[in-house]
Write a protein that holds these residues in place. Structure first.
Motif, PDB file in Angstrom:
ATOM      1  N   SER A 176       0.821  -1.202   0.000  1.00  0.00           N
ATOM      2  CA  SER A 176       0.000   0.000   0.000  1.00  0.00           C
ATOM      3  C   SER A 176       0.863   1.263   0.000  1.00  0.00           C
ATOM      4  CB  SER A 176      -0.935  -0.004   1.209  1.00  0.00           C
ATOM      5  OG  SER A 176      -1.702   1.168   1.256  1.00  0.00           O
ATOM      6  N   MET A 177       1.901   1.271   0.807  1.00  0.00           N
ATOM      7  CA  MET A 177       2.812   2.423   0.837  1.00  0.00           C
ATOM      8  C   MET A 177       3.514   2.593  -0.512  1.00  0.00           C
ATOM      9  SD  MET A 177       4.508   2.521   4.651  1.00  0.00           S
ATOM     10  CE  MET A 177       4.961   0.799   4.739  1.00  0.00           C
ATOM     11  N   ILE A 178       3.914   1.482  -1.114  1.00  0.00           N
ATOM     12  CA  ILE A 178       4.610   1.556  -2.406  1.00  0.00           C
ATOM     13  C   ILE A 178       3.666   2.078  -3.481  1.00  0.00           C
ATOM     14  CG2 ILE A 178       5.732   0.225  -4.237  1.00  0.00           C
ATOM     15  CD1 ILE A 178       6.804  -1.641  -1.998  1.00  0.00           C
ATOM     16  N   THR A 179       2.417   1.587  -3.517  1.00  0.00           N
ATOM     17  CA  THR A 179       1.495   2.076  -4.545  1.00  0.00           C
ATOM     18  C   THR A 179       1.189   3.556  -4.351  1.00  0.00           C
ATOM     19  OG1 THR A 179      -0.477   1.307  -3.343  1.00  0.00           O
ATOM     20  CG2 THR A 179       0.448  -0.178  -5.032  1.00  0.00           C
ATOM     21  N   ASP A 180       1.175   4.001  -3.108  1.00  0.00           N
ATOM     22  CA  ASP A 180       1.004   5.429  -2.841  1.00  0.00           C
ATOM     23  C   ASP A 180       2.172   6.217  -3.417  1.00  0.00           C
ATOM     24  OD1 ASP A 180      -0.553   7.551  -1.541  1.00  0.00           O
ATOM     25  OD2 ASP A 180       1.187   7.730  -0.214  1.00  0.00           O
ATOM     26  N   GLN A 181       3.382   5.724  -3.215  1.00  0.00           N
ATOM     27  CA  GLN A 181       4.579   6.371  -3.764  1.00  0.00           C
ATOM     28  C   GLN A 181       4.584   6.308  -5.296  1.00  0.00           C
ATOM     29  OE1 GLN A 181       7.929   4.472  -1.891  1.00  0.00           O
ATOM     30  NE2 GLN A 181       7.341   5.152   0.147  1.00  0.00           N
TER      31      GLN A 181
ATOM     32  N   LYS B 130      -9.350  -3.409   3.661  1.00  0.00           N
ATOM     33  CA  LYS B 130      -9.148  -1.966   3.476  1.00  0.00           C
ATOM     34  C   LYS B 130      -7.853  -1.682   2.720  1.00  0.00           C
ATOM     35  CE  LYS B 130     -12.017  -0.334   7.204  1.00  0.00           C
ATOM     36  NZ  LYS B 130     -12.166   0.456   8.397  1.00  0.00           N
ATOM     37  N   LEU B 131      -6.803  -2.428   3.037  1.00  0.00           N
ATOM     38  CA  LEU B 131      -5.533  -2.240   2.337  1.00  0.00           C
ATOM     39  C   LEU B 131      -5.668  -2.611   0.859  1.00  0.00           C
ATOM     40  CD1 LEU B 131      -3.112  -3.604   5.070  1.00  0.00           C
ATOM     41  CD2 LEU B 131      -3.125  -1.259   4.165  1.00  0.00           C
ATOM     42  N   ILE B 132      -6.338  -3.708   0.584  1.00  0.00           N
ATOM     43  CA  ILE B 132      -6.532  -4.123  -0.813  1.00  0.00           C
ATOM     44  C   ILE B 132      -7.359  -3.084  -1.564  1.00  0.00           C
ATOM     45  CG2 ILE B 132      -7.638  -5.836  -2.307  1.00  0.00           C
ATOM     46  CD1 ILE B 132      -6.752  -7.972  -0.247  1.00  0.00           C
TER      47      ILE B 132
ATOM     48  N   ASP C  61      -5.454   3.107  -5.766  1.00  0.00           N
ATOM     49  CA  ASP C  61      -4.203   3.701  -6.262  1.00  0.00           C
ATOM     50  C   ASP C  61      -3.904   3.193  -7.666  1.00  0.00           C
ATOM     51  OD1 ASP C  61      -3.794   5.098  -3.898  1.00  0.00           O
ATOM     52  OD2 ASP C  61      -2.272   3.720  -3.119  1.00  0.00           O
ATOM     53  N   ASP C  62      -4.095   1.900  -7.879  1.00  0.00           N
ATOM     54  CA  ASP C  62      -3.833   1.308  -9.189  1.00  0.00           C
ATOM     55  C   ASP C  62      -4.718   1.940 -10.259  1.00  0.00           C
ATOM     56  OD1 ASP C  62      -2.520  -0.837 -10.854  1.00  0.00           O
ATOM     57  OD2 ASP C  62      -4.627  -1.437 -11.087  1.00  0.00           O
ATOM     58  N   ARG C  63      -6.011   2.146  -9.964  1.00  0.00           N
ATOM     59  CA  ARG C  63      -6.911   2.789 -10.929  1.00  0.00           C
ATOM     60  C   ARG C  63      -6.439   4.194 -11.266  1.00  0.00           C
ATOM     61  NH1 ARG C  63     -10.765   0.073  -7.977  1.00  0.00           N
ATOM     62  NH2 ARG C  63     -11.125   1.836  -6.592  1.00  0.00           N
ATOM     63  N   GLU C  64      -6.031   4.944 -10.249  1.00  0.00           N
ATOM     64  CA  GLU C  64      -5.574   6.319 -10.478  1.00  0.00           C
ATOM     65  C   GLU C  64      -4.255   6.321 -11.260  1.00  0.00           C
ATOM     66  OE1 GLU C  64      -5.189  10.539  -8.066  1.00  0.00           O
ATOM     67  OE2 GLU C  64      -5.914   8.765  -7.014  1.00  0.00           O
ATOM     68  N   ILE C  65      -3.373   5.394 -10.950  1.00  0.00           N
ATOM     69  CA  ILE C  65      -2.113   5.280 -11.685  1.00  0.00           C
ATOM     70  C   ILE C  65      -2.388   4.979 -13.154  1.00  0.00           C
ATOM     71  CG2 ILE C  65      -0.068   3.815 -12.007  1.00  0.00           C
ATOM     72  CD1 ILE C  65      -0.016   3.586  -8.863  1.00  0.00           C
ATOM     73  N   ARG C  66      -3.304   4.056 -13.411  1.00  0.00           N
ATOM     74  CA  ARG C  66      -3.653   3.714 -14.801  1.00  0.00           C
ATOM     75  C   ARG C  66      -4.245   4.910 -15.536  1.00  0.00           C
ATOM     76  NH1 ARG C  66      -3.342  -1.774 -15.811  1.00  0.00           N
ATOM     77  NH2 ARG C  66      -3.158  -3.042 -13.942  1.00  0.00           N
ATOM     78  N   THR C  67      -5.034   5.714 -14.845  1.00  0.00           N
ATOM     79  CA  THR C  67      -5.609   6.917 -15.446  1.00  0.00           C
ATOM     80  C   THR C  67      -4.497   7.855 -15.917  1.00  0.00           C
ATOM     81  OG1 THR C  67      -7.582   6.756 -14.069  1.00  0.00           O
ATOM     82  CG2 THR C  67      -7.097   8.917 -14.989  1.00  0.00           C
ATOM     83  N   ILE C  68      -3.415   7.892 -15.180  1.00  0.00           N
ATOM     84  CA  ILE C  68      -2.283   8.755 -15.534  1.00  0.00           C
ATOM     85  C   ILE C  68      -1.400   8.103 -16.597  1.00  0.00           C
ATOM     86  CG2 ILE C  68      -0.143   9.796 -14.652  1.00  0.00           C
ATOM     87  CD1 ILE C  68      -1.654  10.013 -11.913  1.00  0.00           C
ATOM     88  N   THR C  69      -1.105   6.822 -16.431  1.00  0.00           N
ATOM     89  CA  THR C  69      -0.100   6.182 -17.289  1.00  0.00           C
ATOM     90  C   THR C  69      -0.628   5.714 -18.642  1.00  0.00           C
ATOM     91  OG1 THR C  69      -0.443   4.025 -16.221  1.00  0.00           O
ATOM     92  CG2 THR C  69       1.327   5.430 -15.347  1.00  0.00           C
TER      93      THR C  69
END
Length: 112
Positions: free
Chosen positions: A15-20, A66-68, A74-82
């Motif tokens: 979770s911390m890594i996906t936030d980063q 909650k962590l999942i 985070d993954d959805r937001e990252i995909r929106t950007i990448t």
């Protein structure tokens, strides 16, 4: 095999890594993003190998869920950007590849 505390600990790290990763994607720091992605994949591999399907205590189960959910958000937001960036990169590579093929086929634009 990992106990419930160890499992939750690995999920917290992921979770911390996906936030980063999200922060790196937002700032378009692709080198950092790539390094974090490798680190994240290593932790996920650990979970795949060691996370059991045994029932967790209710509090641990709730925390894991909650962590999942956060990791997936985070993954959805990252995909929106990448994804647009990846499409742009792919288009640039295709354009460069086509230009190279034309140059090889017809030579340079020299006259005489």
């Amino acid at each position: 095999m990992m106990n419930s505390e160890q499992i939750i600990s690995v999920y917290e790290v992921v979770s911390m890594i996906t936030d980063q990763m999200l922060v790196a994607a937002k700032s378009q720091d692709w080198e950092r993003f790539s390094n974090l992605e490798i680190n994240c994949a290593e932790h996920i591999q650990t979970l795949k190998q060691k996370d059991t399907q045994e029932a967790l205590p209710p509090q641990s189960k709730e925390k894991k869920i909650k962590l999942i959910q956060k990791i997936l958000a985070d993954d959805r937001e990252i995909r929106t950007i990448t994804e647009p960036w990846m499409e742009q990169l792919s288009a640039m590579m295709h354009t460069n590849g086509t230009a190279r093929k034309l140059a090889n086929a017809y030579g340079s634009n020299r006259i005489g």
